[in-house]
Design a protein around this motif. Structure first.
Motif, mmCIF file in Angstrom:
data_model
loop_
_atom_site.group_PDB
_atom_site.id
_atom_site.type_symbol
_atom_site.label_atom_id
_atom_site.label_comp_id
_atom_site.label_asym_id
_atom_site.label_seq_id
_atom_site.Cartn_x
_atom_site.Cartn_y
_atom_site.Cartn_z
ATOM 1 N N LEU A 197 25.942 3.477 23.129
ATOM 2 C CA LEU A 197 26.855 4.368 23.082
ATOM 3 C C LEU A 197 26.153 5.641 22.892
ATOM 4 O O LEU A 197 26.610 6.888 23.604
ATOM 5 C CB LEU A 197 27.964 4.106 22.190
ATOM 6 N N MET A 214 25.171 7.874 25.658
ATOM 7 C CA MET A 214 26.099 8.404 26.769
ATOM 8 C C MET A 214 27.147 9.623 26.435
ATOM 9 O O MET A 214 27.811 9.923 27.038
ATOM 10 C CB MET A 214 27.041 6.802 27.375
ATOM 11 N N THR A 215 26.940 9.668 25.085
ATOM 12 C CA THR A 215 27.995 10.543 24.381
ATOM 13 C C THR A 215 28.250 12.046 24.888
ATOM 14 O O THR A 215 29.031 12.390 25.195
ATOM 15 C CB THR A 215 27.731 10.677 22.772
ATOM 16 N N LEU A 255 27.086 12.924 28.139
ATOM 17 C CA LEU A 255 26.951 13.160 29.525
ATOM 18 C C LEU A 255 28.172 13.771 30.070
ATOM 19 O O LEU A 255 29.039 13.948 29.672
ATOM 20 C CB LEU A 255 27.170 11.690 30.207
ATOM 21 N N TRP A 307 31.192 14.812 32.564
ATOM 22 C CA TRP A 307 32.117 13.981 33.182
ATOM 23 C C TRP A 307 31.772 13.357 34.667
ATOM 24 O O TRP A 307 32.081 12.359 34.760
ATOM 25 C CB TRP A 307 33.501 14.739 33.211
ATOM 26 N N TRP A 308 31.240 14.224 35.210
ATOM 27 C CA TRP A 308 30.657 13.735 36.461
ATOM 28 C C TRP A 308 29.574 12.487 36.651
ATOM 29 O O TRP A 308 29.560 11.758 37.658
ATOM 30 C CB TRP A 308 30.480 14.742 37.453
ATOM 31 N N ALA A 309 28.766 12.458 35.490
ATOM 32 C CA ALA A 309 28.181 11.349 35.402
ATOM 33 C C ALA A 309 28.395 9.860 35.279
ATOM 34 O O ALA A 309 27.994 8.922 36.018
ATOM 35 C CB ALA A 309 27.150 11.431 34.153
ATOM 36 N N TRP A 310 29.780 9.889 35.195
ATOM 37 C CA TRP A 310 30.500 8.739 35.421
ATOM 38 C C TRP A 310 31.262 8.288 36.881
ATOM 39 O O TRP A 310 31.857 7.246 36.959
ATOM 40 C CB TRP A 310 31.752 8.436 34.502
ATOM 41 N N THR A 311 30.708 8.962 37.685
ATOM 42 C CA THR A 311 31.466 9.067 39.088
ATOM 43 C C THR A 311 30.926 8.085 40.068
ATOM 44 O O THR A 311 31.399 7.989 41.129
ATOM 45 C CB THR A 311 32.040 10.202 39.408
ATOM 46 N N GLY A 312 29.533 8.045 39.567
ATOM 47 C CA GLY A 312 28.843 6.931 40.548
ATOM 48 C C GLY A 312 29.551 5.632 40.900
ATOM 49 O O GLY A 312 29.398 5.190 42.194
ATOM 50 N N GLY A 313 30.214 5.068 40.054
ATOM 51 C CA GLY A 313 31.083 4.001 40.281
ATOM 52 C C GLY A 313 32.147 4.023 41.381
ATOM 53 O O GLY A 313 32.430 3.156 42.371
#
Length: 146
Positions: free
Chosen positions: A62, A65-66, A68, A70-76
């Protein structure tokens, strides 16, 4: 370009239309492209997590990832759009049309990302050669679709 990366990219190119037509068949059997894309995504997650663990990569922490953006999570989200859109489009417009349009969208988006330097990309200027190549891709997609 190293031969391995060339072959890897070519293999990825082979997989995109194959994945679309296989998922389209799955979708017909289980209730539509969204369910097929969802099940395909579960399989992708299992395969990739298994490969990462077998290769000796530790489970992500974890703390990694703290910070990162916001856009780094949009790959999914991007993957969900690709999977469901190609699964829905391929049986209706054909694999070749679908790939021609996907490639056109990819190149235009990539050129925009490069030119604007979004998402921490190094800025790459537009040149006559790049613009001409993109125009030829658009023309190819149009010709493929007629």
């Amino acid at each position: 370009m190293p031969l391995f990366l060339f072959l890897l990219a070519a293999a990825a190119g082979v997989m995109i239309p194959l994945q679309a037509v296989v998922n389209a068949r799955l979708g017909r059997a289980i209730g539509g492209p969204l369910w097929a894309a969802a099940l395909s995504s579960v399989a992708v997650a299992i395969v990739l997590a298994s490969l990462a663990l077998v290769s000796g990569k530790p489970w992500p922490r974890l703390s990694q990832m703290t910070y990162l953006p916001w856009w780094a999570w949009t790959g999914g989200l991007c993957g969900a759009v690709v999977l469901s859109a190609t699964t829905a489009a391929a049986p209706r417009i054909g694999a070749a049309n679908m790939i021609a349009l996907v490639m056109t969208g990819q190149v235009i988006a990539a050129m925009t990302l490069d030119r604007l330097g979004w998402f921490e990309m190094a800025v790459q200027p537009f040149g006559v050669q790049r613009v001409a190549a993109a125009a030829l891709l658009v023309a190819g997609a149009v010709l493929m679709s007629v």
